[in-house]
Design a protein around this motif. Structure first.
Motif, PDB file in Angstrom:
ATOM      1  N   TYR A   1      29.045 -26.383  16.010  1.00  0.00           N
ATOM      2  CA  TYR A   1      27.627 -26.722  15.836  1.00  0.00           C
ATOM      3  C   TYR A   1      26.982 -27.098  17.157  1.00  0.00           C
ATOM      4  CZ  TYR A   1      23.527 -29.566  14.781  1.00  0.00           C
ATOM      5  OH  TYR A   1      22.257 -30.094  14.774  1.00  0.00           O
ATOM      6  N   PHE A   2      27.625 -27.967  17.931  1.00  0.00           N
ATOM      7  CA  PHE A   2      27.027 -28.439  19.178  1.00  0.00           C
ATOM      8  C   PHE A   2      27.021 -27.366  20.272  1.00  0.00           C
ATOM      9  CE2 PHE A   2      27.753 -32.927  17.658  1.00  0.00           C
ATOM     10  CZ  PHE A   2      26.404 -33.259  17.625  1.00  0.00           C
ATOM     11  N   VAL A   3      27.984 -26.446  20.229  1.00  0.00           N
ATOM     12  CA  VAL A   3      27.930 -25.316  21.157  1.00  0.00           C
ATOM     13  C   VAL A   3      26.713 -24.448  20.846  1.00  0.00           C
ATOM     14  CG1 VAL A   3      29.045 -23.144  21.834  1.00  0.00           C
ATOM     15  CG2 VAL A   3      30.395 -25.247  21.674  1.00  0.00           C
ATOM     16  N   PHE A   4      26.466 -24.236  19.542  1.00  0.00           N
ATOM     17  CA  PHE A   4      25.287 -23.472  19.127  1.00  0.00           C
ATOM     18  C   PHE A   4      23.999 -24.190  19.539  1.00  0.00           C
ATOM     19  CE2 PHE A   4      21.928 -23.077  15.884  1.00  0.00           C
ATOM     20  CZ  PHE A   4      21.601 -21.734  16.046  1.00  0.00           C
ATOM     21  N   ILE A   5      23.945 -25.506  19.293  1.00  0.00           N
ATOM     22  CA  ILE A   5      22.750 -26.284  19.618  1.00  0.00           C
ATOM     23  C   ILE A   5      22.485 -26.291  21.119  1.00  0.00           C
ATOM     24  CG2 ILE A   5      21.858 -28.650  19.751  1.00  0.00           C
ATOM     25  CD1 ILE A   5      21.345 -27.346  17.091  1.00  0.00           C
ATOM     26  N   THR A   6      23.546 -26.424  21.909  1.00  0.00           N
ATOM     27  CA  THR A   6      23.351 -26.450  23.359  1.00  0.00           C
ATOM     28  C   THR A   6      22.876 -25.091  23.862  1.00  0.00           C
ATOM     29  OG1 THR A   6      24.311 -27.545  25.292  1.00  0.00           O
ATOM     30  CG2 THR A   6      25.579 -25.743  24.369  1.00  0.00           C
ATOM     31  N   ASP A   7      23.266 -24.001  23.153  1.00  0.00           N
ATOM     32  CA  ASP A   7      22.765 -22.671  23.497  1.00  0.00           C
ATOM     33  C   ASP A   7      21.284 -22.537  23.144  1.00  0.00           C
ATOM     34  OD1 ASP A   7      25.173 -21.816  24.522  1.00  0.00           O
ATOM     35  OD2 ASP A   7      25.857 -20.904  22.633  1.00  0.00           O
ATOM     36  N   VAL A   8      20.873 -23.195  22.059  1.00  0.00           N
ATOM     37  CA  VAL A   8      19.451 -23.206  21.682  1.00  0.00           C
ATOM     38  C   VAL A   8      18.631 -23.876  22.781  1.00  0.00           C
ATOM     39  CG1 VAL A   8      17.754 -24.126  20.036  1.00  0.00           C
ATOM     40  CG2 VAL A   8      19.920 -23.162  19.211  1.00  0.00           C
ATOM     41  N   GLY A   9      19.250 -24.857  23.451  1.00  0.00           N
ATOM     42  CA  GLY A   9      18.569 -25.565  24.538  1.00  0.00           C
ATOM     43  C   GLY A   9      18.779 -24.923  25.886  1.00  0.00           C
ATOM     44  N   ASP A  10      19.194 -23.655  25.891  1.00  0.00           N
ATOM     45  CA  ASP A  10      19.394 -22.934  27.144  1.00  0.00           C
ATOM     46  C   ASP A  10      18.358 -21.824  27.284  1.00  0.00           C
ATOM     47  OD1 ASP A  10      20.577 -22.326  29.567  1.00  0.00           O
ATOM     48  OD2 ASP A  10      22.613 -22.427  28.772  1.00  0.00           O
ATOM     49  N   VAL A  11      18.514 -20.986  28.296  1.00  0.00           N
ATOM     50  CA  VAL A  11      17.491 -19.995  28.657  1.00  0.00           C
ATOM     51  C   VAL A  11      17.127 -19.076  27.497  1.00  0.00           C
ATOM     52  CG1 VAL A  11      16.936 -18.076  30.178  1.00  0.00           C
ATOM     53  CG2 VAL A  11      18.189 -20.038  31.070  1.00  0.00           C
TER      54      VAL A  11
ATOM     55  N   LEU B   1      15.922 -31.494  16.635  1.00  0.00           N
ATOM     56  CA  LEU B   1      16.458 -30.531  17.598  1.00  0.00           C
ATOM     57  C   LEU B   1      16.550 -31.139  18.991  1.00  0.00           C
ATOM     58  CD1 LEU B   1      17.422 -27.678  18.175  1.00  0.00           C
ATOM     59  CD2 LEU B   1      15.034 -26.978  18.452  1.00  0.00           C
ATOM     60  N   ILE B   2      15.532 -31.884  19.389  1.00  0.00           N
ATOM     61  CA  ILE B   2      15.535 -32.525  20.712  1.00  0.00           C
ATOM     62  C   ILE B   2      16.740 -33.447  20.865  1.00  0.00           C
ATOM     63  CG2 ILE B   2      14.336 -34.216  22.170  1.00  0.00           C
ATOM     64  CD1 ILE B   2      11.699 -33.056  21.099  1.00  0.00           C
ATOM     65  N   PHE B   3      16.925 -34.322  19.889  1.00  0.00           N
ATOM     66  CA  PHE B   3      18.022 -35.293  19.985  1.00  0.00           C
ATOM     67  C   PHE B   3      19.384 -34.622  19.794  1.00  0.00           C
ATOM     68  CE2 PHE B   3      14.480 -38.200  19.292  1.00  0.00           C
ATOM     69  CZ  PHE B   3      14.757 -39.169  20.241  1.00  0.00           C
ATOM     70  N   SER B   4      19.436 -33.560  18.997  1.00  0.00           N
ATOM     71  CA  SER B   4      20.692 -32.828  18.828  1.00  0.00           C
ATOM     72  C   SER B   4      21.119 -32.178  20.143  1.00  0.00           C
ATOM     73  CB  SER B   4      20.552 -31.758  17.742  1.00  0.00           C
ATOM     74  OG  SER B   4      20.462 -32.329  16.462  1.00  0.00           O
ATOM     75  N   ILE B   5      20.153 -31.614  20.863  1.00  0.00           N
ATOM     76  CA  ILE B   5      20.459 -31.000  22.156  1.00  0.00           C
ATOM     77  C   ILE B   5      20.983 -32.052  23.127  1.00  0.00           C
ATOM     78  CG2 ILE B   5      19.428 -29.912  24.200  1.00  0.00           C
ATOM     79  CD1 ILE B   5      17.578 -28.382  22.298  1.00  0.00           C
ATOM     80  N   GLY B   6      20.354 -33.216  23.137  1.00  0.00           N
ATOM     81  CA  GLY B   6      20.810 -34.293  24.017  1.00  0.00           C
ATOM     82  C   GLY B   6      22.219 -34.754  23.677  1.00  0.00           C
ATOM     83  N   ILE B   7      22.487 -34.981  22.388  1.00  0.00           N
ATOM     84  CA  ILE B   7      23.812 -35.440  21.957  1.00  0.00           C
ATOM     85  C   ILE B   7      24.865 -34.372  22.228  1.00  0.00           C
ATOM     86  CG2 ILE B   7      25.198 -36.103  19.939  1.00  0.00           C
ATOM     87  CD1 ILE B   7      22.653 -37.371  18.787  1.00  0.00           C
ATOM     88  N   SER B   8      24.483 -33.104  22.100  1.00  0.00           N
ATOM     89  CA  SER B   8      25.450 -32.019  22.315  1.00  0.00           C
ATOM     90  C   SER B   8      26.032 -32.043  23.720  1.00  0.00           C
ATOM     91  CB  SER B   8      24.789 -30.659  22.055  1.00  0.00           C
ATOM     92  OG  SER B   8      23.914 -30.278  23.113  1.00  0.00           O
ATOM     93  N   ARG B   9      25.224 -32.445  24.686  1.00  0.00           N
ATOM     94  CA  ARG B   9      25.697 -32.448  26.076  1.00  0.00           C
ATOM     95  C   ARG B   9      26.738 -33.550  26.305  1.00  0.00           C
ATOM     96  NH1 ARG B   9      25.239 -27.839  27.797  1.00  0.00           N
ATOM     97  NH2 ARG B   9      25.017 -28.426  29.985  1.00  0.00           N
ATOM     98  N   ILE B  10      26.584 -34.667  25.590  1.00  0.00           N
ATOM     99  CA  ILE B  10      27.590 -35.741  25.672  1.00  0.00           C
ATOM    100  C   ILE B  10      28.843 -35.311  24.928  1.00  0.00           C
ATOM    101  CG2 ILE B  10      28.068 -38.175  25.203  1.00  0.00           C
ATOM    102  CD1 ILE B  10      25.030 -38.635  25.106  1.00  0.00           C
ATOM    103  N   TYR B  11      28.661 -34.763  23.731  1.00  0.00           N
ATOM    104  CA  TYR B  11      29.784 -34.336  22.893  1.00  0.00           C
ATOM    105  C   TYR B  11      30.627 -33.287  23.612  1.00  0.00           C
ATOM    106  CZ  TYR B  11      32.283 -32.324  18.895  1.00  0.00           C
ATOM    107  OH  TYR B  11      33.260 -31.854  18.053  1.00  0.00           O
ATOM    108  N   LEU B  12      29.991 -32.382  24.321  1.00  0.00           N
ATOM    109  CA  LEU B  12      30.702 -31.301  25.011  1.00  0.00           C
ATOM    110  C   LEU B  12      31.301 -31.749  26.338  1.00  0.00           C
ATOM    111  CD1 LEU B  12      28.163 -28.426  24.256  1.00  0.00           C
ATOM    112  CD2 LEU B  12      30.361 -28.842  23.134  1.00  0.00           C
ATOM    113  N   GLY B  13      31.084 -33.010  26.695  1.00  0.00           N
ATOM    114  CA  GLY B  13      31.727 -33.598  27.864  1.00  0.00           C
ATOM    115  C   GLY B  13      31.105 -33.255  29.195  1.00  0.00           C
ATOM    116  N   VAL B  14      29.874 -32.771  29.196  1.00  0.00           N
ATOM    117  CA  VAL B  14      29.264 -32.316  30.453  1.00  0.00           C
ATOM    118  C   VAL B  14      28.187 -33.263  30.983  1.00  0.00           C
ATOM    119  CG1 VAL B  14      29.803 -29.898  30.044  1.00  0.00           C
ATOM    120  CG2 VAL B  14      27.660 -30.828  29.158  1.00  0.00           C
ATOM    121  N   HIS B  15      27.908 -34.343  30.240  1.00  0.00           N
ATOM    122  CA  HIS B  15      26.883 -35.292  30.694  1.00  0.00           C
ATOM    123  C   HIS B  15      27.234 -36.716  30.286  1.00  0.00           C
ATOM    124  CE1 HIS B  15      23.669 -33.104  32.631  1.00  0.00           C
ATOM    125  NE2 HIS B  15      23.680 -32.188  31.694  1.00  0.00           N
ATOM    126  N   PHE B  16      26.797 -37.662  31.115  1.00  0.00           N
ATOM    127  CA  PHE B  16      26.821 -39.074  30.755  1.00  0.00           C
ATOM    128  C   PHE B  16      25.623 -39.353  29.835  1.00  0.00           C
ATOM    129  CE2 PHE B  16      28.679 -38.897  35.054  1.00  0.00           C
ATOM    130  CZ  PHE B  16      29.895 -39.525  34.835  1.00  0.00           C
TER     131      PHE B  16
END
Length: 242
Positions: A81-91, A193-208
């Motif tokens: 789910y979070f990989v999909f969401i982070t892709d939604v927040g990409d180009v 969607l905004i908050f899901s994209i933000g949480i996805s970056r923490i969940y995926l280990g790429v952001h503090f």
């Protein structure tokens, strides 16, 4: 906001007439422009002050605590789910949503200006994020990255762009004359969607977590500032005295 700006301008005109004993149609707009510039400067100073706390112990503890809590929920379903969401927040995600929005703006609302405004907001967010990342120069978390990343960490580009792009869409939809329930559902979906994209970056280990907070703040500043400027331009053009 447009009505508020109109009221402010009319009030300034009356005040200027009383103070200077003559009518000056352009001075209120100059004052509003100065205020907008001050907002930019003040917002930049606020962001800098927040950025200076990145190396404090309390913020490090905050990042560690939030990250551990989120990573504790890792499982294959959430990861997909979070990989999909982070892709939604990409180009490509933004490109698809941007095209769909512009089709709606042109065919349904007959307002091509909204597409231009949305383009300005996202371009400002993207360009400023690149600059901020280079200035702050914060490395990524030393965690397992579930997606590949190449840029620096702070502020989160995904969080900043999501807040700017989808945040401005929320602003636009709030002013659209559509069914209240439909409007509420769309706005609620965009907020989620905004908050899901933000949480996805923490969940995926790429952001503090602080990267996400900083990105949200910076993106929100662009939403407010652009909304103010666009409404100011619209009011200025409609003013018959100028």
């Amino acid at each position: 906001m447009q009505n508020v700006i109109k009221i402010i301008i009319d009030t300034l005109k009356q005040l200027i007439s009383k103070v200077f004993k003559k009518h000056n149609d352009q001075l209120p707009y100059i004052i509003i422009s100065v205020i907008a510039i001050l907002i930019v400067i003040g917002s930049a100073n606020l962001f800098i002050e927040l950025t200076e706390n990145l190396h404090t112990t309390s913020l490090a503890q905050f990042d560690t605590t939030i990250t551990e809590q989120i990573l504790a929920y890792r499982n294959p379903t959430l990861t997909s789910y979070f990989v999909f969401i982070t892709d939604v927040g990409d180009v490509y995600g933004y490109l698809l949503v941007f095209i769909l929005c512009n089709v709606a703006f042109l065919l349904i609302l007959k307002k091509w200006q909204y597409g231009v405004q949305l383009s300005v907001v996202i371009l400002l967010a993207l360009s400023s994020n690149i600059i901020l990342k280079k200035v702050v120069n914060r490395p990524r978390p030393e965690l397992e990255h579930l997606v590949s990343v190449e840029t620096l960490s702070y502020p989160s580009g995904h969080a900043m762009t999501a807040m700017a792009f989808y945040g401005f869409l929320i602003y636009l939809f709030y002013h659209f004359k559509i069914h209240p329930i439909l409007k509420f559902c769309i706005i609620l979906l965009l907020i989620f969607l905004i908050f899901s994209i933000g949480i996805s970056r923490i969940y995926l280990g790429v952001h503090f977590p602080s990267d996400i907070v900083g990105g949200f703040i910076a993106g929100f500043i662009w939403v407010i500032l652009c909304a103010l400027i666009f409404n100011f331009i619209r009011v200025y053009r409609k003013d018959p005295t100028v």
